[in-house]
Enzyme design. Structure first.
Site, PDB file in Angstrom:
ATOM      1  N   GLY A 199      -6.098  -5.366  13.986  1.00 38.26           N
ATOM      2  CA  GLY A 199      -5.650  -6.308  12.961  1.00 38.26           C
ATOM      3  C   GLY A 199      -6.513  -6.360  11.708  1.00 38.26           C
ATOM      4  CG  ASP A 222      -4.692  -3.964   8.609  1.00 33.63           C
ATOM      5  OD1 ASP A 222      -4.941  -5.105   8.175  1.00 33.63           O
ATOM      6  OD2 ASP A 222      -3.548  -3.580   8.887  1.00 33.63           O
ATOM      7  CD  GLU A 243      -2.417  -1.386   2.713  1.00 34.95           C
ATOM      8  OE1 GLU A 243      -3.585  -1.770   2.776  1.00 34.95           O
ATOM      9  OE2 GLU A 243      -1.703  -1.198   3.714  1.00 34.95           O
TER      10      GLU A 243
HETATM   11  P1  NAD Z   1       2.496 -10.517  13.421  1.00 34.32           P
HETATM   12  O1  NAD Z   1       2.363 -11.492  12.307  1.00 34.32           O
HETATM   13  O2  NAD Z   1       3.857 -10.191  13.917  1.00 34.32           O
HETATM   14  O3  NAD Z   1       1.640 -11.006  14.676  1.00 34.32           O
HETATM   15  C1  NAD Z   1       0.336 -11.477  14.561  1.00 34.32           C
HETATM   16  C2  NAD Z   1       0.076 -12.469  15.685  1.00 34.32           C
HETATM   17  O4  NAD Z   1      -1.317 -12.814  15.642  1.00 34.32           O
HETATM   18  C3  NAD Z   1       0.877 -13.752  15.575  1.00 34.32           C
HETATM   19  O5  NAD Z   1       1.629 -13.978  16.747  1.00 34.32           O
HETATM   20  C4  NAD Z   1      -0.213 -14.825  15.378  1.00 34.32           C
HETATM   21  O6  NAD Z   1       0.119 -16.070  15.956  1.00 34.32           O
HETATM   22  C5  NAD Z   1      -1.392 -14.176  16.054  1.00 34.32           C
HETATM   23  N1  NAD Z   1      -2.700 -14.706  15.673  1.00 34.32           N
HETATM   24  C6  NAD Z   1      -3.151 -15.045  14.438  1.00 34.32           C
HETATM   25  N2  NAD Z   1      -4.425 -15.507  14.517  1.00 34.32           N
HETATM   26  C7  NAD Z   1      -4.774 -15.455  15.840  1.00 34.32           C
HETATM   27  C8  NAD Z   1      -5.949 -15.788  16.547  1.00 34.32           C
HETATM   28  N3  NAD Z   1      -7.025 -16.291  15.931  1.00 34.32           N
HETATM   29  N4  NAD Z   1      -5.967 -15.597  17.902  1.00 34.32           N
HETATM   30  C9  NAD Z   1      -4.888 -15.107  18.552  1.00 34.32           C
HETATM   31  N5  NAD Z   1      -3.729 -14.778  17.916  1.00 34.32           N
HETATM   32  C10 NAD Z   1      -3.667 -14.946  16.573  1.00 34.32           C
HETATM   33  O7  NAD Z   1       1.749  -9.193  12.928  1.00 34.32           O
HETATM   34  P2  NAD Z   1       1.841  -7.700  13.529  1.00 34.32           P
HETATM   35  O8  NAD Z   1       2.910  -6.930  12.838  1.00 34.32           O
HETATM   36  O9  NAD Z   1       1.816  -7.758  14.998  1.00 34.32           O
HETATM   37  O10 NAD Z   1       0.466  -7.117  12.982  1.00 34.32           O
HETATM   38  C11 NAD Z   1      -0.761  -7.636  13.454  1.00 34.32           C
HETATM   39  C12 NAD Z   1      -1.893  -7.109  12.616  1.00 34.32           C
HETATM   40  O11 NAD Z   1      -2.002  -5.696  12.786  1.00 34.32           O
HETATM   41  C13 NAD Z   1      -1.696  -7.317  11.108  1.00 34.32           C
HETATM   42  O12 NAD Z   1      -2.917  -7.777  10.571  1.00 34.32           O
HETATM   43  C14 NAD Z   1      -1.365  -5.956  10.574  1.00 34.32           C
HETATM   44  O13 NAD Z   1      -1.796  -5.773   9.244  1.00 34.32           O
HETATM   45  C15 NAD Z   1      -2.143  -5.073  11.529  1.00 34.32           C
HETATM   46  N6  NAD Z   1      -1.630  -3.711  11.654  1.00 34.32           N
HETATM   47  C16 NAD Z   1      -2.555  -2.725  11.741  1.00 34.32           C
HETATM   48  C17 NAD Z   1      -2.140  -1.421  11.884  1.00 34.32           C
HETATM   49  C18 NAD Z   1      -3.167  -0.328  12.026  1.00 34.32           C
HETATM   50  O14 NAD Z   1      -2.814   0.850  11.979  1.00 34.32           O
HETATM   51  N7  NAD Z   1      -4.408  -0.666  12.232  1.00 34.32           N
HETATM   52  C19 NAD Z   1      -0.773  -1.105  11.903  1.00 34.32           C
HETATM   53  C20 NAD Z   1       0.146  -2.142  11.862  1.00 34.32           C
HETATM   54  C21 NAD Z   1      -0.295  -3.454  11.724  1.00 34.32           C
END
Ligand code: NAD
Length: 346
Positions: free
Chosen positions: A232, A234, A63
């Site tokens: 998450g 997003d 993006e």
């Molecule tokens: P990451 O991959 O490092 O961590 C995600 C974690 O979620 C992993 O440890 C995984 O095991 C866990 N997980 C997956 N499914 C699960 C479930 N059903 N129950 C519990 N845990 C579960 O990712 P990250 O960098 O921490 O990012 C997390 C999310 O946040 C991503 O989807 C990312 O796109 C989003 N994000 C959003 C913003 C925002 O501004 N809204 C900014 C950054 C990241």
């Protein structure tokens, strides 16, 4: 050969970003970014706004997130690839740029993988400052990946949270998060289920990565008075909350045209009422009304937050050596003699 001093662009590498955060202090950095976001949201009308430009594939998304306040222009390049961690890669990586609107010349290039984690956490805590129940002390942190410790630390520094209850489907993620927070001053409780994690929590943060309509929270898990901070979900086709929860909550968003495409509310009708956070910050509308209300920050991450984070970094590196000067702009002494500059370099 370096063509001219004035065309050098300060570049903040990952290494220098880490040095900068330690120099400023993590809590102070989170607070500075939250203050910058709040200040920029208070001048909402000054900004060019557009939903981010997304290029989707089966495995993720890339993006571009642009905005401008008329003096500075900024953009972030960011990816989201939930399958990456299994391959030893980050789910989210990013870099970004600020430019002078008057010349169009870049004035800062920066890593933004760390900065995104900082700004997302700062934005979450800033929203919670207006939306979470008064005196909240406990947050459930569901999804203990790359963003999670930043979220916990921001809620401690900005909202006064003292206890975090961790859950992840991957026990190693929870163990890593608990380890990283061990010296933070927070009381850290590792939980076996999401249901256990939300017990006694006044704030629930969901920050999981899965490119699907997931159900991290079901309706029965969300009691009266709770604040939900849903990070998450997003992307189109990627959500975390059961739809029934959305009908019981007052929903707060960054920029509706983007959130309607990417947020939890993609599951709702296009005209479902939402409140824009800049209106809450400005006092034009109420955040939390009462103790029973369930509030939801349907976070997707908006370009102005990255702009605010970048301008915080631009100001924080002044007088430090936490940057390198990049020779990334061709800037011949005679602006029309680009070819001559190339020839002379032979
Ligand atoms: P990451 O991959 O490092 O961590 C995600 C974690 O979620 C992993 O440890 C995984 O095991 C866990 N997980 C997956 N499914 C699960 C479930 N059903 N129950 C519990 N845990 C579960 O990712 P990250 O960098 O921490 O990012 C997390 C999310 O946040 C991503 O989807 C990312 O796109 C989003 N994000 C959003 C913003 C925002 O501004 N809204 C900014 C950054 C990241």
């Amino acid at each position: 050969m370096i063509p001219s001093q004035k065309a050098l662009v300060p570049f903040v590498s990952v290494d220098n970003m880490m040095r900068l955060v330690h120099h400023v202090g993590l809590d102070a950095m989170l607070i500075r970014i939250a203050d910058a976001i709040e200040a920029d949201f208070l001048r909402w009308e000054a900004f060019d706004k557009t939903p981010r430009v997304a290029s989707h594939s089966d495995v993720g998304v890339i993006e571009l997130m642009p905005t401008s306040d008329g003096d500075l222009y900024g953009f972030k390049y960011v990816n989201g690839h939930p399958k990456n961690t299994a391959e030893g890669l980050q789910t989210v990586t990013a870099f970004g740029l600020l430019a002078d609107v008057h010349s169009g010349y870049p004035v800062l290039l920066s890593e933004m993988t760390l900065l995104t984690a900082l700004r997302t956490a700062a934005m979450s805590a800033l929203a919670a400052k207006y939306l979470a129940p008064k005196g909240a002390t406990t947050m459930a942190m569901i999804g203990n990946g790359a963003q999670s410790e930043f979220q916990c630390r921001a809620f401690a520094a900005i909202c006064g949270i003292t206890t975090v209850r961790l859950f992840d489907i991957d026990e190693q993620s929870t163990a890593k998060c608990a380890r990283n927070l061990a010296t933070s001053g927070l009381t850290v409780v590792s939980c076996k289920t999401a249901q256990d994690a939300v017990n006694g929590a006044q704030i629930i943060t969901t920050c999981t990565a899965d490119k699907q309509y997931a159900t991290i929270l079901t309706d029965n898990m969300v009691g009266a008075g709770v604040h939900l901070n849903a990070i998450g979900g997003d992307c189109p086709g990627k959500t975390e909350l059961h739809k029934d929860i959305l009908h019981r909550t007052d929903i707060f968003v960054e920029y509706p045209p983007q959130t309607r495409i990417e947020g939890e509310i993609q599951a709702l009708a296009d005209d479902h009422p939402v409140t824009e956070l800049h209106d809450v910050f400005a006092g034009r509308t109420t955040g939390r009304r009462d103790d029973k209300q369930i509030t939801l920050f349907d976070s997707v991450g908006f370009a102005i937050e990255d702009f605010s984070a970048l301008r915080t970094v631009k100001s924080a590196i002044q007088g430090t050596d936490f940057f390198d000067d990049l020779d990334m702009l061709a800037d011949p002494d005679d602006p029309r003699d680009l070819f001559g500059m190339l020839q002379r370099a032979k």
